[in-house]
Design an enzyme around this catalytic site. Sequence first.
Site, PDB file in Angstrom:
ATOM      1  N   GLY A 156      10.786  33.085  44.834  1.00 46.47           N
ATOM      2  CA  GLY A 156      11.913  33.894  44.407  1.00 46.47           C
ATOM      3  C   GLY A 156      11.100  34.363  43.045  1.00 46.47           C
ATOM      4  O   GLY A 156       9.833  34.554  42.843  1.00 46.47           O
ATOM      5  N   ILE A 158      11.055  33.173  39.809  1.00 55.55           N
ATOM      6  CA  ILE A 158      10.409  32.386  39.325  1.00 55.55           C
ATOM      7  C   ILE A 158       9.139  31.969  39.781  1.00 55.55           C
ATOM      8  O   ILE A 158       8.103  31.844  39.299  1.00 55.55           O
ATOM      9  CB  ILE A 158      11.242  30.803  38.985  1.00 55.55           C
ATOM     10  CG1 ILE A 158      12.716  31.325  38.286  1.00 55.55           C
ATOM     11  CG2 ILE A 158      10.184  29.796  38.155  1.00 55.55           C
ATOM     12  CD1 ILE A 158      13.434  30.143  38.232  1.00 55.55           C
ATOM     13  N   ARG A 238      15.212  21.472  41.734  1.00 54.16           N
ATOM     14  CA  ARG A 238      16.161  20.833  41.671  1.00 54.16           C
ATOM     15  C   ARG A 238      15.701  19.167  42.470  1.00 54.16           C
ATOM     16  O   ARG A 238      14.973  19.295  43.207  1.00 54.16           O
ATOM     17  CB  ARG A 238      17.553  21.174  42.613  1.00 54.16           C
ATOM     18  CG  ARG A 238      18.340  22.201  41.950  1.00 54.16           C
ATOM     19  CD  ARG A 238      19.044  21.845  40.770  1.00 54.16           C
ATOM     20  NE  ARG A 238      20.055  22.736  40.529  1.00 54.16           N
ATOM     21  CZ  ARG A 238      19.705  23.622  39.245  1.00 54.16           C
ATOM     22  NH1 ARG A 238      18.516  23.689  38.751  1.00 54.16           N
ATOM     23  NH2 ARG A 238      20.671  24.483  38.732  1.00 54.16           N
ATOM     24  N   GLU A 267      21.260  13.358  37.524  1.00 50.85           N
ATOM     25  CA  GLU A 267      20.783  13.619  35.963  1.00 50.85           C
ATOM     26  C   GLU A 267      22.099  13.358  35.303  1.00 50.85           C
ATOM     27  O   GLU A 267      23.344  13.545  36.023  1.00 50.85           O
ATOM     28  CB  GLU A 267      20.496  15.115  35.913  1.00 50.85           C
ATOM     29  CG  GLU A 267      19.201  15.400  36.917  1.00 50.85           C
ATOM     30  CD  GLU A 267      18.858  16.952  36.617  1.00 50.85           C
ATOM     31  OE1 GLU A 267      19.567  17.517  36.160  1.00 50.85           O
ATOM     32  OE2 GLU A 267      17.887  17.169  37.238  1.00 50.85           O
ATOM     33  N   HIS A 286      15.285  17.985  32.448  1.00 50.17           N
ATOM     34  CA  HIS A 286      15.850  19.347  33.093  1.00 50.17           C
ATOM     35  C   HIS A 286      15.787  20.599  31.935  1.00 50.17           C
ATOM     36  O   HIS A 286      16.977  20.882  31.498  1.00 50.17           O
ATOM     37  CB  HIS A 286      17.031  19.153  33.459  1.00 50.17           C
ATOM     38  CG  HIS A 286      17.609  20.276  34.542  1.00 50.17           C
ATOM     39  ND1 HIS A 286      18.213  20.083  35.524  1.00 50.17           N
ATOM     40  CD2 HIS A 286      17.301  21.811  34.625  1.00 50.17           C
ATOM     41  CE1 HIS A 286      18.745  21.098  36.267  1.00 50.17           C
ATOM     42  NE2 HIS A 286      17.919  22.147  35.711  1.00 50.17           N
TER      43      HIS A 286
END
Length: 326
Positions: A156, A158, A238, A267, A286
């Site tokens: 994508g 990123i 993730r 998390e 994160h």
Amino acid sequence: MKPKIFVTRKIYTEVLLELKKNCEVEIWDQEDVPVPRHILEEKIPHIDGLYCLLTENIDKKLLDEAKNLKIISNMAVGYNNIDISAATEKGILVTNTPGVLTETTADLTFALLMATARRIIEADRYLKEGHWKTWSPNLLTGQEIHGSNLGIIGLGEIGIAVAKRAKGFNMNILYYNRNRKHEVESSLGIHYADLNSLLKQSDFVCVLTPYTPETKNLIDKEQLRMMKKSAILINTARGGIVNENALYDALTSEVIWGAGLDVFEEEPVSLKNSLLALPNVVVLPHIGSASLNTRMEMARMAACNILQALNGEVPQNLINKELACT
Ligand code: GLV
């Protein structure tokens, strides 16, 4: 009457003021504590808009309590915390904050890759704890970055931004994605590979795909076994995409060399998580998009999305696009 919105965390004053100009705003005004579920349940029947973070689980049960809710604006690019089909069924628009965090998250991904390969965190600790006695040929030797093979899972925005950085390090870049991106392949000189070939050939495997039922445990025991013994796994997407137990086994039995993790299955990650005790793992809380500018841009974008929707417009970053035509 102004529409009512609920904001699930303390956000920047400037953004809050903008929201207050147009809406009746209630806020869970704490910096470091997510809104308790029972508060969310209490608010949801009475609001027109929800401004939330990836820490909130917006599931069907919660959405069943919504009476007037028109928009859920997530201040994140990922939206695995929201049941999109339940929202769509109820005609609730869902938006995210793409684009503004692309470069910042790619910077962090590359920083984590470098820190893991060159043992930066370990080296810092080594020096500060007084272990440095002399220059030594084998002291804190890591893995080569320049000229190595980088495998990107999920090309994508990123993924593309990470590939551009890797070009500067003369890396050979492979990618695996649901759809081939021929234009990106030719403009960046990168190559498509199926997942297994990518895992076998890469010195670095970067996980950058969205978290969906299809990508849950995409990297499991079998996939880790295909990787090189010298390989490093980087996950800034993730946690649930990589099976943490399988990763622990791979790291402790020399199946792979190291891992850099910005995300975890749960998390905040428990301090009892055995991955945290491993010297060949670099962990971060994160912080992929955590630069001051980017977080401000994300907050503004999330506000803009909610205001557009409450104004009867199609919000700019609508995820459930099928609702745009209703
Ligand atoms: C962060 O992980 C985001 O999805 O924005």
